[in-house]
Enzyme design. Sequence first.
Site, short mmCIF file in Angstrom:
data_model
loop_
_atom_site.label_atom_id
_atom_site.label_comp_id
_atom_site.label_asym_id
_atom_site.label_seq_id
_atom_site.Cartn_x
_atom_site.Cartn_y
_atom_site.Cartn_z
N ARG A 191 5.17 -12.84 -27.32
CA ARG A 191 4.84 -11.48 -26.89
C ARG A 191 3.97 -10.81 -27.94
NH1 ARG A 191 7.85 -8.58 -23.62
NH2 ARG A 191 5.91 -7.45 -23.41
N GLN A 241 3.75 -9.63 -20.50
CA GLN A 241 4.77 -10.68 -20.45
C GLN A 241 4.16 -11.98 -19.92
OE1 GLN A 241 8.31 -10.49 -21.26
NE2 GLN A 241 7.97 -12.68 -21.11
N ARG A 278 5.33 2.10 -21.03
CA ARG A 278 6.38 1.40 -20.27
C ARG A 278 7.16 2.43 -19.47
NH1 ARG A 278 11.06 -2.91 -21.67
NH2 ARG A 278 9.23 -4.20 -21.45
N HIS A 284 4.23 -6.62 -15.13
CA HIS A 284 4.52 -6.79 -16.56
C HIS A 284 3.45 -7.75 -17.13
CE1 HIS A 284 6.63 -6.51 -20.19
NE2 HIS A 284 7.75 -7.14 -19.91
N ASP A 309 14.67 -14.27 -14.15
CA ASP A 309 14.74 -12.93 -14.74
C ASP A 309 16.06 -12.32 -14.28
OD1 ASP A 309 14.18 -10.44 -15.85
OD2 ASP A 309 12.58 -9.92 -14.44
N CYS A 315 12.02 -13.97 -19.47
CA CYS A 315 11.36 -12.90 -20.22
C CYS A 315 12.31 -12.24 -21.22
CB CYS A 315 10.79 -11.86 -19.27
SG CYS A 315 12.02 -11.21 -18.12
N1 CP Z 1 10.69 -9.01 -22.03
C1 CP Z 1 10.66 -7.70 -22.34
O1 CP Z 1 9.81 -6.96 -21.88
O2 CP Z 1 11.62 -7.33 -23.21
P1 CP Z 1 11.98 -5.84 -23.64
O3 CP Z 1 12.53 -5.16 -22.41
O4 CP Z 1 13.00 -5.98 -24.72
O5 CP Z 1 10.75 -5.15 -24.11
N1 NVA Z 2 12.40 -7.30 -14.42
C1 NVA Z 2 12.96 -6.81 -15.66
C2 NVA Z 2 12.13 -7.25 -16.81
C3 NVA Z 2 12.66 -6.86 -18.15
C4 NVA Z 2 11.77 -7.28 -19.28
C5 NVA Z 2 13.07 -5.30 -15.60
O1 NVA Z 2 12.15 -4.65 -15.12
O2 NVA Z 2 14.09 -4.76 -16.04
#
Ligand code: CP
Ligand code: NVA
Length: 328
Positions: free
Chosen positions: A316, A136, A106, A133, A230, A271
Amino acid sequence: MASSLKGRNLLTLRDYTGEEIHYLLTYAEELKEKKKQGMIGNTLQGKNIVLLFEKTSTRTRCAFEVAAYDEGANVTFLSNSQMGKKESLRDTANVLGRFYDGIEFRGFKQETVEALAKYSGVPVWNGLTDLYHPTQALADFLTMKEHIDKPFEEMKLVYSGDGRNNVANSLLIASAKLGTDFVALSPPELMPDPILVEEMQKIAKQTGSTLTLTSDITEAMLHADAVYTDIWVSMGEEAQIEERIKLLAPYQVNGDMLAKAKNEHIIFLHCLPAFHDLNTEFGQMVYEKFGLKEMEVTDEVFYSSCSKVFDQAENRMHTIKAVMCATL
Ligand code: CP
Ligand code: NVA
């Protein structure tokens, strides 16, 4: 199908066919049912997995860890490696590939997760980059499958908000591949990348999906089966909050917006994490500076019976488990 996924990366859903996505969702359903029955798996017995994080996380990290433990794997969580600081990405990937059977990443750049895949020699899973993502979107479509009584080809999914972020991109791709009608309901400044849209339009033609970009809430929402939003500033974009509030405030998911669907069975998806109250540091800061108590979704919708956000969060774990078991 199982054998065609063995050894594969999951860097973006662009690389997966609709059939492969269906397979992963069905596999996730089986694993979810197995866990509900209290059955422990051993598909990942003896495997070692590293979770490499440049950005913060609750769900993704915990989903990978629990999924790995449930199937017998060992996990290392790494958020302070030498990568990019005193050791190149290529060398780090080489080293991790010697220790681990799979790598989750990530972080910021999509190129980083692609380089890890290129140089490590083991399956790499994208746990969120600035662009995509994918895990997700798998959880999101599993949640839609569970709560909307129609095949994907007959569903209409509306994404309201920042239409060019990682979550929106992955939903657009998954919709095109699964034949779902997708609407990006966004201000003109935050519409999805035209190159991605053009590529997905070609696939949508074959699957029967329609991909619509609009700023008109009434047009977008009519007969929607799911509305998704989001956060207005993704990780790393926090300094842009003032501009985003101006652009995205009209696209808040609230009772009026839901009513425009004229569908009493509509579901709400997010999400997470979500800004629907003042119980976060960021939410407090926005309230003090800009006077907003809720951002992308009202507290009322967030906790309403149409909200499936916590089922989505649970999913998830089941979908990530399916991804790891299928690719390792
Ligand atoms: N939705 C999601 O990716 O959550 P986190 O940022 O908590 O991993
Ligand atoms: N679009 C958001 C998603 C978080 C799970 C981000 O990248 O912060």
